[in-house]
Design a protein around this motif. Structure first.
Motif, PDB file in Angstrom:
ATOM      1  N   ASN A 588       3.021   1.728   3.318  1.00  0.00           N
ATOM      2  CA  ASN A 588       3.373   2.877   2.591  1.00  0.00           C
ATOM      3  C   ASN A 588       2.877   2.742   0.978  1.00  0.00           C
ATOM      4  N   GLU A 589       3.109   1.292   0.731  1.00  0.00           N
ATOM      5  CA  GLU A 589       2.613   1.271  -0.685  1.00  0.00           C
ATOM      6  C   GLU A 589       0.957   1.394  -0.908  1.00  0.00           C
ATOM      7  N   PHE A 590       0.284   0.969   0.240  1.00  0.00           N
ATOM      8  CA  PHE A 590      -1.206   0.983   0.028  1.00  0.00           C
ATOM      9  C   PHE A 590      -1.609   2.508   0.198  1.00  0.00           C
ATOM     10  N   ASN A 592       0.111   5.035  -0.788  1.00  0.00           N
ATOM     11  CA  ASN A 592       0.661   5.664  -2.074  1.00  0.00           C
ATOM     12  C   ASN A 592      -0.401   5.328  -3.078  1.00  0.00           C
ATOM     13  N   ASN A 593      -0.967   4.129  -3.001  1.00  0.00           N
ATOM     14  CA  ASN A 593      -2.024   3.868  -4.189  1.00  0.00           C
ATOM     15  C   ASN A 593      -3.457   4.306  -3.966  1.00  0.00           C
ATOM     16  N   VAL A 594      -3.805   4.778  -2.638  1.00  0.00           N
ATOM     17  CA  VAL A 594      -4.793   5.510  -2.600  1.00  0.00           C
ATOM     18  C   VAL A 594      -4.744   6.870  -1.867  1.00  0.00           C
ATOM     19  N   SER A 595      -3.761   7.521  -2.272  1.00  0.00           N
ATOM     20  CA  SER A 595      -3.209   8.912  -1.546  1.00  0.00           C
ATOM     21  C   SER A 595      -4.299   9.756  -1.954  1.00  0.00           C
ATOM     22  N   GLY A 596      -5.300   9.707  -2.958  1.00  0.00           N
ATOM     23  CA  GLY A 596      -6.501  10.795  -3.232  1.00  0.00           C
ATOM     24  C   GLY A 596      -7.478  10.446  -1.872  1.00  0.00           C
TER      25      GLY A 596
END
Length: 682
Positions: A588-590, A592-596
């Motif tokens: 989830n964290e990963f 969210n960090n690379v959502s684009g």
């Protein structure tokens, strides 16, 4: 036309039972007129010769020598040979003309035999004869022969003849003895532009580019004005040196001396700018060229294809036809290649139709290009049709078709065609054919076939080719024999980036992630710089071996230290690695960090990991994302359905399967591989 008047008069004389026979002098005059005003009246000359024979007149030696010279000049060696054989009286001019004619047209052994016969007949060679033999020595690159002729030149006192001296200078240069070539140049009493051109060309041929340019600078000191031959050699030197400022200076000098209207010079300057690697500058020069011939257009088209700018190549082809330039086979090959790069099957078929109309389909290079184009566009049936219709097939033809099968996922077809080639044709496999065959073996996991091809590679002496060694280690790795793959890797004298990547990937697909990471660290310590494929291979290896921390460190190094921009595959690997280990919070964290950057690969990886750990909530989210991005993908439905079934939620599983059938989606069937391809490749 003088020649037409003569032929008419002879024709009239034959009709009147040869009552009027034109004097032989008239034929001599007409022949001389042809040489001056009409450069290529070959058929007229043949008729002239025939009519002379019909009238019963024996042409004198002077006339026959002139006709002989004309045949040789236009490459009619067979006619020249026949005429020479029919000459009852041969003088030094006749012998020398025939010897030089052979040499000028690339027949270097025949003149040597004729030279021996000439001496046996008692005719003494002159300077023209010796120059012809020197041309043969240069063509054969036979330094001993050239030295022997040099001795004969000295013996006959012709060493100070500028014509002979320049020929000797050129011979030594083409035979690789540039030192003696320079000595002869220094001994010349009067330097001419021809001798300077010969030495400049010799320097360039022997890769002494700076010396060539220094001599070019001295030409003006000698009071000589460079011509287009000089500049062609100078341009070749500039191409080798790869200096932008030098190339611009030479171009400016060409304009200054007025050679910028010569199409041969313009084409060479175009090559020069292309060699600098700046395609836009070369394209601008091309557009500003005053004169363009078919070579100009095809050179630019080929450059666009090499740089992957296929659309620009096709635009240029249209402009070429608008300018009234008739495309040749080289242009056809380029536009076919452009269609292949674009995967434009429809346009490729249109080009194929045009090729059939203009008659280029008989050219081997064109047919080979069509096979490659259809294979790249996925139309293997059309590629095979072109292949089967070829009257003559070269090794390139067979290799193109074999590679086409491999590219389109038909390795068995590739190997069967290889067997057919070995049975029907007497071709020795080259490195490209072997790479295709090894790739097919890897797809089939045919370890036995791979070992046979490895033995062939060893026997044929291809082990020094990096492409072959890289293919061998990749094939062994895919066949599951990573130990032999490792041995092949260690035998590579200078492993390149492909070698390192292939070995790291080989360890990864065989579940040896520790060895893959270790080899990666060894690569970092070497002079080879990892690329994005290297990092993708390491991430895959870590994912399949459960080395999550090592994988995350590798990804961080790629992004933060090496400044390599991650691609979709890299993100997918990281997510796959985390979900396989059950680290959903990190996922989830990963994400969210690379959502684009999240794409189809990431959601598929997440869905697959949820199937392993029975995480229904996250699996449903991932399946919806996959469906939004790729509605035709049945894999996500099958995975989610299997997950429901494993948890006992059979109604929901059946509902998903039913919805898939209603939408017309089908599950890609799994295939078991049976090794039925014959193993003996001979």
């Amino acid at each position: 036309m003088v020649i037409s008047i003569t032929l008419k008069s002879v024709s009239h004389s034959t009709k009147t039972h040869l009552k009027v026979i034109p004097p032989l002098m008239q034929f001599n005059i007409s022949f001389s007129s042809c040489q001056i005003y009409h450069p290529a009246p070959l058929e007229s000359l043949r008729k002239t010769h025939l009519l002379l024979l019909v009238t019963g007149r024996r042409p004198d030696t002077a006339f026959t020598s002139k006709l002989l010279s004309y045949y040789c000049r236009f490459g009619r060696i067979t006619d020249a040979q026949k005429l020479f054989g029919e000459m009852p009286d041969k003088n030094v001019v006749s012998w020398s003309t025939m010897i030089y004619g052979y040499a000028r047209n690339g027949f270097y052994l025949e003149p040597l035999k004729l030279f021996s016969q000439m001496q046996v007949s008692g005719v003494v060679p002159n300077s023209f004869t010796l120059v012809a033999i020197l041309v043969c020595s240069a063509g054969l690159e036979n330094l001993n022969l050239g030295s022997a002729v040099h001795g004969r030149v000295v013996k006959t006192g012709l060493e100070y003849n500028s014509f002979v001296g320049t020929a000797m200078l050129d011979t030594y240069a083409k035979c690789g003895n540039i030192a003696d070539s320079y000595k002869l140049f220094k001994q010349m009493d009067e330097l001419s532009l021809i001798s300077c051109n010969a030495l400049i060309s010799g320097y360039v041929r022997n890769e002494l580019f700076e010396e060539a340019l220094l001599l070019f600078n001295k030409i003006r000191v000698f009071g000589l004005v460079p011509n287009f031959v000089t500049m062609l050699s100078v341009i070749q030197g500039c191409i080798a040196i790869v200096s932008v400022s030098l190339c611009k200076s030479v171009h400016a000098y060409i304009v200054k001396i007025g050679l910028d209207l010569n199409v041969y010079i313009l084409n060479s300057v175009l090559d020069m700018y292309l060699s600098l690697g700046n395609l836009d500058v070369a394209a601008e020069f091309f557009q500003n060229m005053v004169f363009k011939d078919v070579i100009s257009w095809t050179t630019m088209m080929a450059s666009f294809v090499r740089c992957g700018r296929a659309s620009d190549c096709l635009k240029l082809f249209s402009q070429m036809r608008d300018y009234g330039i008739h495309p040749d086979t080289v242009a056809a090959v380029n536009i076919i290649a452009a269609c292949g790069l674009l995967g434009d099957l429809m346009r490729g078929r249109l080009i194929h139709s045009w090729i059939m109309v203009v008659g280029f389909f008989l050219e081997l290079s064109v047919s080979n290009s069509l096979i490659v184009m259809y294979s790249k566009c996925g139309d293997l049936d059309s590629a095979r049709t072109v292949f089967n219709c070829m009257v003559e097939k070269s090794l390139v033809s067979w290799t193109a078709m074999i590679s086409g099968y491999v590219q389109n996922g038909q390795p068995r077809g590739a190997l069967r065609l290889l067997l057919t080639m070995r049975i029907k044709e007497n071709f020795d496999l080259d490195s490209i054919t072997l790479v295709g065959a090894l790739t097919a073996c890897g797809e089939l996991a045919g370890l036995g076939l791979c070992k046979q091809l490895h033995a062939y590679v060893f026997a044929a002496g291809f082990l020094q080719y990096n492409s072959i060694q890289n293919s061998l280690l990749m094939t062994y790795a895919r066949c599951g024999d990573v130990e032999i793959a490792h041995n092949v890797f260690r035998e590579i004298a200078c492993p390149d980036i492909v070698s390192w990547n292939a070995m790291i990937s080989g360890y990864g697909i065989n579940g040896n992630g520790v060895a893959a990471v270790s080899l990666f660290h060894e690569m970092v310590k070497s002079s080879e710089e990892p690329d994005n494929v290297t990092y993708l291979s390491v991430l895959n290896a870590c994912s399949h071996s459960g080395l999550v921390d090592e994988g995350l460190m590798t990804f961080s190094q790629m992004v933060n230290e090496k400044r390599i921009r991650p691609r979709e595959e890299h993100f997918g690997c990281v997510v796959d690695m985390l979900v396989r280990a059950g680290r959903f919070e990190d996922v989830n964290e990963f994400v969210n960090n690379v959502s684009g950057e999240v794409d189809l690969n990431v959601w598929r990886a997440l869905l697959g990991g949820c199937r392993i750990h029975n995480n229904v909530t996250l699996a449903e989210l991932a399946a919806n994302k996959v469906f939004q991005l790729d509605p035709e993908d049945s894999g996500q439905v099958v995975l989610l359905s299997n997950l429901y079934a494993s948890l006992g939620r059979f109604e929901e599983a059946e509902a998903l399967r039913l919805s898939m059938r209603l939408k017309g989606l089908t599950k890609n069937p799994g295939l078991s591989m049976l090794d039925v391809v014959p193993h003996d490749f001979g």
